[in-house]
Design an enzyme around this catalytic site. Structure first.
Site, mmCIF file in Angstrom:
data_model
loop_
_atom_site.group_PDB
_atom_site.id
_atom_site.type_symbol
_atom_site.label_atom_id
_atom_site.label_comp_id
_atom_site.label_asym_id
_atom_site.label_seq_id
_atom_site.Cartn_x
_atom_site.Cartn_y
_atom_site.Cartn_z
ATOM 1 N N ASP A 205 5.092 -6.556 -12.495
ATOM 2 C CA ASP A 205 4.347 -7.180 -11.390
ATOM 3 C C ASP A 205 2.844 -7.111 -11.696
ATOM 4 O O ASP A 205 2.328 -6.042 -12.067
ATOM 5 C CB ASP A 205 4.683 -6.385 -10.104
ATOM 6 C CG ASP A 205 4.163 -7.045 -8.842
ATOM 7 O OD1 ASP A 205 4.001 -8.275 -8.849
ATOM 8 O OD2 ASP A 205 3.951 -6.313 -7.842
ATOM 9 N N ASP B 221 6.802 -4.714 -1.218
ATOM 10 C CA ASP B 221 6.431 -3.354 -1.620
ATOM 11 C C ASP B 221 6.175 -2.489 -0.377
ATOM 12 O O ASP B 221 6.845 -1.496 -0.133
ATOM 13 C CB ASP B 221 5.178 -3.411 -2.524
ATOM 14 C CG ASP B 221 4.838 -2.057 -3.114
ATOM 15 O OD1 ASP B 221 5.592 -1.096 -2.873
ATOM 16 O OD2 ASP B 221 3.816 -1.943 -3.824
HETATM 17 P P1 13P Z 1 3.588 -6.228 0.025
HETATM 18 O O1 13P Z 1 3.111 -4.844 -0.320
HETATM 19 O O2 13P Z 1 2.783 -6.866 1.085
HETATM 20 O O3 13P Z 1 5.047 -6.218 0.320
HETATM 21 O O4 13P Z 1 3.388 -7.129 -1.279
HETATM 22 C C1 13P Z 1 4.112 -6.835 -2.432
HETATM 23 C C2 13P Z 1 3.753 -7.734 -3.545
HETATM 24 O O5 13P Z 1 3.418 -8.880 -3.361
HETATM 25 C C3 13P Z 1 3.842 -7.194 -4.912
HETATM 26 O O6 13P Z 1 3.339 -8.069 -5.859
#
Ligand code: 13P
Length: 283
Positions: A81, A231
């Site tokens: 990511d 996340d």
């Molecule tokens: P959030 O923490 O808002 O769920 O976003 C996660 C995300 O986009 C990881 O790349």
């Protein structure tokens, strides 16, 4: 089974649903995600950020992710990511990640294209899928901080050029979501999602999806989002699980007893997401 990001996302793109990409930092989170995916018969993406890799160590996180994927009864991709660092992206490819995100979104368009294309050429030569970002998604995700003023929505015409020139497999678009905890209710630019999908015809990715109302997520998926990143909601479930257990059992010192309920709490919210995204029953 371990598959590429493309195998999972092309299916989702063709059939009009989205797959959850959940951030991993330790064994319990990975187990919660896999248990949820198996229970709902859902393909799934395990994604580690550079911060998660720094915390766990690349060997550990890659080994955990691969063991989890190879033993799962559903298709699982292991994805990097927000790869902002060239060497970090290459390291992930060498350690067996089946998908990587190159995030050069803070650079001007030409530079974003050049940096992304370089990774696409390398990753594709060894069968690894690539996601990139165009526009700037607001909020904080580990080492990436984009203030509200800096956040910019993805331009549909730039997106066409970007995809043509880079050959990227999927595109993260900025349409009003932000990483982290929302202060007010996020307002998504649904028309923009629709326009971009019509112009590009490739899997689109929604970041910052924790805390976005269920109806908005469903609408975004209907209009063309095929990967939904989560996340913060997992972090919150984990922390709440640990807090609740320790409140009731302040003298317990067994990590298994402390983390077990948190793992279940995460599994439950992940299963909910899989139903909302439409990936349940697709594996
Ligand atoms: P959030 O923490 O808002 O769920 O976003 C996660 C995300 O986009 C990881 O790349």
């Amino acid at each position: 089974m371990l598959v590429t990001g493309n195998e999972i996302l092309q299916e989702a793109h063709k059939n009009g649903y989205a797959v959850g990409a959940f951030n991993i930092n330790n064994m319990e989170i990975i187990q919660a995600i896999i248990a949820a995916a198996e229970e709902t018969k859902s393909p799934v993406i395990l994604q580690a950020s550079q911060g998660g890799i720094k915390y766990a160590g690349i060997e550990y996180i890659a080994a955990l992710g691969k063991v989890a994927a190879e033993n799962a009864s559903v298709p699982v991709a292991l994805h990097l990511d927000h790869g902002t660092d060239f060497e970090e992206v290459i390291k992930c490819i060498r350690h067996g990640f089946s998908s990587v995100m190159v995030d050069a979104s803070k650079f001007p368009l030409e530079e974003n294209i050049a940096k992304t294309k370089l990774i696409v050429d390398i990753a594709h030569s060894v069968g690894v899928s690539v996601e990139a970002e165009l526009g700037k998604i607001g909020g904080t995700e580990d080492h990436i901080v984009v203030t509200e003023r800096e956040a910019t929505f993805t331009d549909p015409d730039e997106a066409v050029r970007f995809v043509e020139e880079t050959g990227v497999d999927s595109l993260a678009i900025a349409v009003g979501t932000a990483h982290g905890v929302y202060k007010g209710e996020p307002k998504l630019d649904f028309d923009r999602i629709k326009t971009i999908k019509e112009k590009l015809n490739i899997p689109l990715v929604l970041h910052g999806s924790s805390g976005v109302p269920e109806e908005s997520i469903k609408n975004a998926v209907y209009l063309g989002i095929n990967k939904v990143n989560i996340d913060t909601d997992i972090r919150a479930a984990f922390a709440q699980g640990v807090k609740d257990f320790l409140k009731e059992n302040p003298d317990n010192i067994d990590p298994r007893k402390i983390l077990g309920p948190a793992r279940l709490r995460m599994q439950e919210i992940i299963m909910d997401k899989m139903h909302i995204f439409g990936s349940a029953g697709r594996a």
